[in-house]
Scaffold this motif. Structure first.
Motif, mmCIF file in Angstrom:
data_model
loop_
_atom_site.group_PDB
_atom_site.id
_atom_site.type_symbol
_atom_site.label_atom_id
_atom_site.label_comp_id
_atom_site.label_asym_id
_atom_site.label_seq_id
_atom_site.Cartn_x
_atom_site.Cartn_y
_atom_site.Cartn_z
ATOM 1 N N UNK A 75 0.816 -1.228 0.000
ATOM 2 C CA UNK A 75 0.000 0.000 0.000
ATOM 3 C C UNK A 75 0.841 1.266 0.000
ATOM 4 N N UNK A 76 2.147 1.124 0.046
ATOM 5 C CA UNK A 76 3.014 2.300 0.173
ATOM 6 C C UNK A 76 2.728 3.289 -0.957
ATOM 7 N N UNK B 232 -6.795 -8.409 -10.915
ATOM 8 C CA UNK B 232 -5.956 -7.207 -11.049
ATOM 9 C C UNK B 232 -6.524 -5.997 -10.309
ATOM 10 N N UNK B 233 -7.825 -5.749 -10.467
ATOM 11 C CA UNK B 233 -8.371 -4.527 -9.854
ATOM 12 C C UNK B 233 -8.191 -4.503 -8.328
ATOM 13 N N UNK B 234 -8.476 -5.614 -7.616
ATOM 14 C CA UNK B 234 -8.229 -5.577 -6.164
ATOM 15 C C UNK B 234 -6.757 -5.292 -5.817
ATOM 16 N N UNK B 235 -5.846 -5.832 -6.623
ATOM 17 C CA UNK B 235 -4.418 -5.559 -6.400
ATOM 18 C C UNK B 235 -4.160 -4.055 -6.525
ATOM 19 N N UNK B 240 -2.987 1.383 -4.368
ATOM 20 C CA UNK B 240 -3.171 2.838 -4.417
ATOM 21 C C UNK B 240 -3.965 3.372 -3.226
ATOM 22 N N UNK B 241 -4.255 2.500 -2.268
ATOM 23 C CA UNK B 241 -5.106 2.887 -1.142
ATOM 24 C C UNK B 241 -4.638 4.170 -0.445
ATOM 25 N N UNK B 242 -3.370 4.251 -0.136
ATOM 26 C CA UNK B 242 -2.861 5.440 0.567
ATOM 27 C C UNK B 242 -2.671 6.585 -0.420
#
Lengths: 328, 251
Positions: A75-76, B232-235, B240-242
């Motif tokens: 998540x970085x 792929x989308x969950x990856x 990109x979560x942060x």
């Protein structure tokens, strides 16, 4: 990363009675002269036992410590952070490898040590039983938990057991890069957008109590370890390490406009000592004995990894090919 | 040189490296032994670092900056082959993928070292040296586990069978294949595939594994044009979560 503090169990007064007094005197004289003890040298059983225990717990702390930060690798935010965090956590796993090797020189195999970890017989640093909820938590760990570990490890690297000292010297050099990386991350959050600043402050608030616990119980209540100090197994007391950490890092935390969640925290200018609210040692004991927020999860992950990897390790013991020349 | 063709080539390489690097990094802390944990982590760093360099070339060709390109696109904008996005599974699958994919990579970068497009050839020369160690690592492990215990042989065989249609998807031809070949940018997927088949056979023949009949398989194409598996989308969401909390912030 490892803060120590909790490793030493009470010792029986008779523990040394069975040792050869002359050999013991020679051993102690060597340590007094600042010589390193090497694996094949004579050493008291108690020295061997306590060192195995300490190095093993340090190694466990490295692999368990890879878990809370490891979750943030995927998540970085951005290439720079992603690459640096991967390298950082990889270093921690590498430290475990170095330390298990150092402990093996004292006669306990890596497999046995890992078994003792996953059955709960052997401990690891208490701080990793807390969750890293946000990216800012992982930044706190990289900067301040590593900073705390350096305080402890630099002291221990001047100890008496050669293989452990050599491993620690290398580990400290790597940790100093972790600390720079962590500090860089924290600076960006603490001086960033409102949201970033809030994330960082919340992380400091969450991690302060575990950080104060990190160095172990106050010297007033911790197990007597005079002989281990004399043998240079333990090089600094819990309170000494904690004071040194506060002295080095509280001003840096304040400098970034962050606050520390302890209104009693201040340096007494007369004594030169930091004063603070006494940490909750009952909570410390509860968590180290298995009842923290993440104890079960951390061990379950490690256990699963060991079980899933068993077939690989078994296959390595059945080699068909022999490599007699280096491959590269 | 046809810039569209060039970009297409660069994107598929960069996206392959990024996504497989990301998958490799998921082994951190979970490897079957510490040494493998560390090895996958090293390969992850190489691959993600390599993707960054390719995104930088794309940036010079007018695409957005590397962080935006990597962290802000959705799955249908990615050009990686489906093979690299599949979950790690057990170590046997990760190892087989590492072997099949990195063998192709080493050949690809060796070929690209002769590219007439200077930025690619320079970069390929450097990366070739890194990927060489990845294939040495893979070959040692395939030879070891592919001939060791009944369980290790069976596991690798099952994973090999499962992986092969996806591995063939690496070589999905580009719409610009002829342009790339005639301009001397890249010798093309066909040439790469045929060399790859030769090289993997050489290693597999030294084990107790059987190579599936590749001619009877349908390659898993689609990835190069943005058609991906559900993985792929969950990856990407996780990756990109942060970053997406505030894409304009300096992290």
């Amino acid at each position: 990363m490892y803060g120590g503090g909790n490793v030493f169990e009470a010792m029986k007064a008779t523990a040394l009675a069975e040792e050869d007094p002359q050999k013991l005197a020679e051993f102690e004289a060597r340590i007094d002269r600042g010589e390193k003890i090497e694996p094949k040298d004579w050493m008291p059983q108690l020295y061997r036992k306590q060192l195995i225990r300490m190095i093993e717990q340090h190694a466990h702390s490295e692999i368990i410590g890879a878990l809370p930060e490891g979750t943030w690798i995927t998540r970085a935010p951005g290439f720079k952070r992603k690459l640096a965090l991967m390298a950082k956590v990889q270093d921690e796993v590498g430290h475990a490898q170095l330390l298990y090797s150092a402990a093996e020189t004292l006669g306990k195999s890596r497999e046995q040590m890992i078994d003792d970890l996953i059955t709960g017989k052997s401990k690891y640093s208490n701080i990793f039983n807390y969750p890293a909820f946000t990216w800012a938590d992982s930044c706190f760990i990289s900067w301040l938990v590593d900073a705390g570990a350096i305080v402890n490890q630099v002291a221990n690297s001047k100890g008496s057991y050669g293989p452990y000292c050599r491993a620690l010297e290398r580990i400290c050099a790597e940790e100093s890069f972790h600390l720079k990386y962590g500090h860089h991350c924290v600076i960006h959050l603490a001086t960033g957008t409102k949201k970033q600043r809030e994330m960082m402050q919340a992380a400091v608030n969450r991690w302060w109590a575990p950080m104060m616990h990190f160095f172990g119980p106050s010297d007033k209540i911790s197990v007597h370890s005079e002989i281990l100090m004399r043998w240079k197994v333990k090089m600094a007391s819990n309170d000494e390490c904690r004071q040194q950490f506060l002295d080095m890092y509280v001003p840096k935390i304040w400098e970034l406009g962050l606050t520390v969640p302890d209104e009693n925290l201040k340096k007494n200018q007369e004594t030169g000592q930091w004063e603070f609210t006494e940490p909750d040692w009952e909570e410390f004991k509860r968590v180290i004995n298995g009842d923290g927020p993440c104890n079960k999860e951390r061990l379950a992950v490690r256990r699963t990894a060991e079980e899933r990897g068993r077939w690989v390790r078994e296959a390595l013991l059945a080699p068909k090919a022999k490599y007699v020349t280096p491959l590269a | 040189m046809n810039t569209e063709a060039l970009k297409e080539l660069l994107y598929k390489i960069a996206d392959d490296q990024l996504i497989l690097g990301h998958r490799n990094s998921e082994w951190t802390g979970f490897g079957p032994l510490l040494e493998e944990d560390i090895a996958f982590s090293s390969m992850a760093q190489d691959k993600v670092g390599q993707s960054w360099q390719f995104y930088k070339i794309l940036n010079e060709l007018g695409e957005s900056d590397p962080d935006t390109v990597a962290f802000m696109r959705n799955a249908d904008q990615f050009h990686n082959c489906q093979f690299v996005e599949l979950p790690n599974g057990e170590y046997d699958f990760s190892l087989i993928r590492h072997f099949l994919f990195d063998t192709a990579e080493l050949i690809r970068f060796t070929m690209l070292a002769d590219s007439t497009y200077e930025p690619i050839s320079q970069l390929a020369k450097k990366i070739r040296g890194e990927v060489k160690y990845h294939t040495m690592h893979a070959n040692i492990w395939i030879k070891q586990l592919g001939s060791a215990t009944p369980e290790s042989i069976q596991r690798l065989q099952d994973s090999l069978n499962q992986a092969m249609p996806y591995a063939l998807g690496i070589f999905e031809p580009s719409p610009f294949e002829d342009d790339l070949i005639s301009s001397g940018t890249f010798v093309g997927e066909k040439a790469l595939e045929s060399e790859w088949k030769k090289q993997i056979k050489e290693i597999i023949d030294q084990t107790e594994l059987d190579l599936p009949d590749m001619d009877s398989l349908t390659p898993a194409f689609g990835g190069r044009s943005g058609n991906h598996t559900e993985h792929l989308q969950p990856l990407l969401d996780e990756m990109s979560e942060v970053f997406r909390v505030d894409p304009t912030a300096d992290w």
